[in-house]
Design a protein around this motif. Sequence first.
Motif, mmCIF file in Angstrom:
data_model
loop_
_atom_site.group_PDB
_atom_site.id
_atom_site.type_symbol
_atom_site.label_atom_id
_atom_site.label_comp_id
_atom_site.label_asym_id
_atom_site.label_seq_id
_atom_site.Cartn_x
_atom_site.Cartn_y
_atom_site.Cartn_z
ATOM 1 N N ALA A 48 0.837 -1.204 0.000
ATOM 2 C CA ALA A 48 0.000 0.000 0.000
ATOM 3 C C ALA A 48 0.870 1.251 0.000
ATOM 4 C CB ALA A 48 -0.928 -0.002 1.212
ATOM 5 N N ARG A 49 1.949 1.238 0.755
ATOM 6 C CA ARG A 49 2.848 2.393 0.780
ATOM 7 C C ARG A 49 3.504 2.588 -0.583
ATOM 8 N NH1 ARG A 49 3.726 0.289 6.181
ATOM 9 N NH2 ARG A 49 5.592 -0.883 5.577
ATOM 10 N N GLN A 50 3.881 1.501 -1.202
ATOM 11 C CA GLN A 50 4.473 1.578 -2.530
ATOM 12 C C GLN A 50 3.475 2.154 -3.532
ATOM 13 O OE1 GLN A 50 5.478 -2.299 -4.020
ATOM 14 N NE2 GLN A 50 6.564 -1.529 -5.809
ATOM 15 N N GLY A 51 2.255 1.639 -3.530
ATOM 16 C CA GLY A 51 1.244 2.114 -4.463
ATOM 17 C C GLY A 51 0.849 3.554 -4.232
ATOM 18 N N ALA A 52 0.886 3.991 -2.977
ATOM 19 C CA ALA A 52 0.518 5.376 -2.668
ATOM 20 C C ALA A 52 1.453 6.357 -3.356
ATOM 21 C CB ALA A 52 0.539 5.592 -1.159
ATOM 22 N N VAL A 53 2.718 5.998 -3.481
ATOM 23 C CA VAL A 53 3.673 6.854 -4.192
ATOM 24 C C VAL A 53 3.324 6.925 -5.677
ATOM 25 C CG1 VAL A 53 6.104 7.081 -4.895
ATOM 26 C CG2 VAL A 53 5.533 6.437 -2.542
ATOM 27 N N TYR A 54 2.896 5.809 -6.237
ATOM 28 C CA TYR A 54 2.620 5.753 -7.674
ATOM 29 C C TYR A 54 1.467 6.644 -8.095
ATOM 30 C CZ TYR A 54 5.578 1.552 -7.694
ATOM 31 O OH TYR A 54 6.612 0.658 -7.562
ATOM 32 N N VAL A 55 0.515 6.895 -7.196
ATOM 33 C CA VAL A 55 -0.668 7.685 -7.574
ATOM 34 C C VAL A 55 -0.772 8.988 -6.783
ATOM 35 C CG1 VAL A 55 -1.982 5.683 -8.370
ATOM 36 C CG2 VAL A 55 -2.131 6.379 -5.965
ATOM 37 N N ALA A 56 0.280 9.354 -6.060
ATOM 38 C CA ALA A 56 0.239 10.575 -5.249
ATOM 39 C C ALA A 56 0.017 11.799 -6.127
ATOM 40 C CB ALA A 56 1.550 10.734 -4.470
ATOM 41 N N GLY A 57 -0.911 12.638 -5.713
ATOM 42 C CA GLY A 57 -1.149 13.889 -6.419
ATOM 43 C C GLY A 57 -1.880 13.748 -7.738
ATOM 44 N N GLY A 58 -2.365 12.565 -8.067
ATOM 45 C CA GLY A 58 -3.078 12.374 -9.323
ATOM 46 C C GLY A 58 -4.489 11.876 -9.082
ATOM 47 N N ASN A 59 -5.173 11.556 -10.173
ATOM 48 C CA ASN A 59 -6.550 11.074 -10.045
ATOM 49 C C ASN A 59 -6.706 9.660 -10.603
ATOM 50 O OD1 ASN A 59 -6.218 11.624 -12.727
ATOM 51 N ND2 ASN A 59 -7.929 13.066 -12.903
ATOM 52 N N ARG A 60 -5.601 8.936 -10.679
ATOM 53 C CA ARG A 60 -5.676 7.552 -11.127
ATOM 54 C C ARG A 60 -5.934 6.614 -9.961
ATOM 55 N NH1 ARG A 60 -0.242 7.790 -14.873
ATOM 56 N NH2 ARG A 60 -1.190 8.589 -16.787
ATOM 57 N N GLN A 61 -6.496 5.462 -10.274
ATOM 58 C CA GLN A 61 -6.726 4.447 -9.247
ATOM 59 C C GLN A 61 -5.542 3.484 -9.222
ATOM 60 O OE1 GLN A 61 -9.488 0.982 -9.713
ATOM 61 N NE2 GLN A 61 -10.590 1.935 -8.005
ATOM 62 N N MET A 62 -5.085 3.167 -8.020
ATOM 63 C CA MET A 62 -3.997 2.208 -7.852
ATOM 64 C C MET A 62 -4.570 0.825 -7.610
ATOM 65 S SD MET A 62 -0.703 1.906 -7.748
ATOM 66 C CE MET A 62 -0.152 0.187 -7.922
ATOM 67 N N ARG A 63 -4.132 -0.133 -8.417
ATOM 68 C CA ARG A 63 -4.558 -1.510 -8.250
ATOM 69 C C ARG A 63 -3.347 -2.425 -8.124
ATOM 70 N NH1 ARG A 63 -9.592 -2.492 -12.545
ATOM 71 N NH2 ARG A 63 -10.811 -0.651 -11.934
ATOM 72 N N PHE A 64 -3.546 -3.516 -7.404
ATOM 73 C CA PHE A 64 -2.524 -4.554 -7.275
ATOM 74 C C PHE A 64 -3.094 -5.854 -7.800
ATOM 75 C CE2 PHE A 64 -1.144 -1.430 -4.230
ATOM 76 C CZ PHE A 64 0.245 -1.444 -4.359
ATOM 77 N N CYS A 65 -2.353 -6.487 -8.680
ATOM 78 C CA CYS A 65 -2.726 -7.804 -9.180
ATOM 79 C C CYS A 65 -1.849 -8.830 -8.468
ATOM 80 C CB CYS A 65 -2.531 -7.890 -10.694
ATOM 81 S SG CYS A 65 -2.874 -9.530 -11.382
ATOM 82 N N VAL A 113 -5.780 -15.682 -9.209
ATOM 83 C CA VAL A 113 -5.388 -14.281 -9.315
ATOM 84 C C VAL A 113 -6.465 -13.429 -8.647
ATOM 85 C CG1 VAL A 113 -6.501 -13.956 -11.557
ATOM 86 C CG2 VAL A 113 -4.596 -12.486 -10.916
ATOM 87 N N ALA A 114 -6.027 -12.332 -8.037
ATOM 88 C CA ALA A 114 -6.975 -11.389 -7.430
ATOM 89 C C ALA A 114 -6.451 -9.982 -7.648
ATOM 90 C CB ALA A 114 -7.150 -11.666 -5.941
ATOM 91 N N VAL A 115 -7.360 -9.057 -7.923
ATOM 92 C CA VAL A 115 -6.998 -7.652 -8.121
ATOM 93 C C VAL A 115 -7.692 -6.827 -7.049
ATOM 94 C CG1 VAL A 115 -7.083 -5.665 -9.665
ATOM 95 C CG2 VAL A 115 -6.667 -7.952 -10.600
ATOM 96 N N TYR A 116 -6.897 -6.035 -6.310
ATOM 97 C CA TYR A 116 -7.417 -5.195 -5.239
ATOM 98 C C TYR A 116 -7.090 -3.739 -5.527
ATOM 99 C CZ TYR A 116 -7.236 -9.730 -2.835
ATOM 100 O OH TYR A 116 -7.368 -11.052 -2.505
ATOM 101 N N ALA A 117 -8.043 -2.860 -5.238
ATOM 102 C CA ALA A 117 -7.837 -1.422 -5.431
ATOM 103 C C ALA A 117 -7.434 -0.780 -4.109
ATOM 104 C CB ALA A 117 -9.108 -0.772 -5.964
ATOM 105 N N LEU A 118 -6.488 0.147 -4.176
ATOM 106 C CA LEU A 118 -6.075 0.904 -2.999
ATOM 107 C C LEU A 118 -7.056 2.058 -2.831
ATOM 108 C CD1 LEU A 118 -3.957 1.378 -0.769
ATOM 109 C CD2 LEU A 118 -2.658 2.745 -2.418
ATOM 110 N N GLU A 119 -7.926 1.951 -1.840
ATOM 111 C CA GLU A 119 -9.021 2.901 -1.688
ATOM 112 C C GLU A 119 -8.575 4.244 -1.110
ATOM 113 O OE1 GLU A 119 -11.737 2.319 -3.044
ATOM 114 O OE2 GLU A 119 -11.657 0.151 -3.358
ATOM 115 N N ASP A 120 -7.574 4.231 -0.218
ATOM 116 C CA ASP A 120 -7.156 5.464 0.446
ATOM 117 C C ASP A 120 -5.633 5.577 0.434
ATOM 118 O OD1 ASP A 120 -6.864 7.737 1.999
ATOM 119 O OD2 ASP A 120 -7.150 6.667 3.894
#
Length: 253
Positions: free
Chosen positions: A166-183, A190-197
């Motif tokens: 989650a910390r890694q993904g937060a950097v990837y979408v910081a300051g933008g309006n894209r959704q961060m997902r992890f596969c 396989v499971a895909v989860y979205a980083l909600e916050d």
Amino acid sequence: MNGLTLHGLDHLSATSLNLWAAEPALWVIEKLLRRRAPVGCAAYRGIAVEHGVSLGLFDPDLNLADCQAAALAEFDRLAALSADPNRAKERESVPGLVETALAELRQYGPPTPPPEGQRQHRVEVTLPDVPVPLIGYQDFVWDAHGIVLDLKTQLRLAGDITPAHARQGAVYVAGGNRQMRFCYATPKKVAVYALEDPRTPLLTLRHIALRLERFLHLSRDPHELVGLLCPDFESFWWSAPEARALGRDVYGF
């Protein structure tokens, strides 16, 4: 002079800060002593699978067998000199991982290509009071869908996004309006989860970075800082036999 600059560090990353939070004894070896600890074959498995999946996503006509063969060749290249006893087990999982991940991610269509001359999309984030930027590299981006996605390979499927991821993904979408997902992919599921916050893990990274800076400010001598820490050789960070040997060489036990 701040502690990071004192030790010649002009940037950080979520991966580096996650390592500092989890196993600071290894962090100082790699970042201050500049001695790279070899990783286990689980890491090579992840790199190899990402390579095969990337080929199959950017070329939708490339058949699965060719993607799997490319992933295996990359694993063999990376693990050629590894003494990891799990090498054969990790290699065996590669074809199935490529198959499950590609079946899921090809539904998104081809990703947005990274800038010319780059293998991934680079992002840079500045956190309040942290004197150097955080730099990260996104695995896959779909501009058409507003999605950034990171591929994680596992042998047992995770039920949710881990705090470190989650910390890694937060950097990837910081300051933008894209959704961060992890596969999260295993050889069978396989499971895909979205980083909600992303704001909360980003705040956590800031606190980790500030504490790291204060630690580094204690001394400009990296060996003195090494003497303040103890390695936990049971942690997966030391899973490679070569890494444990390096740790014992540095710490003396």
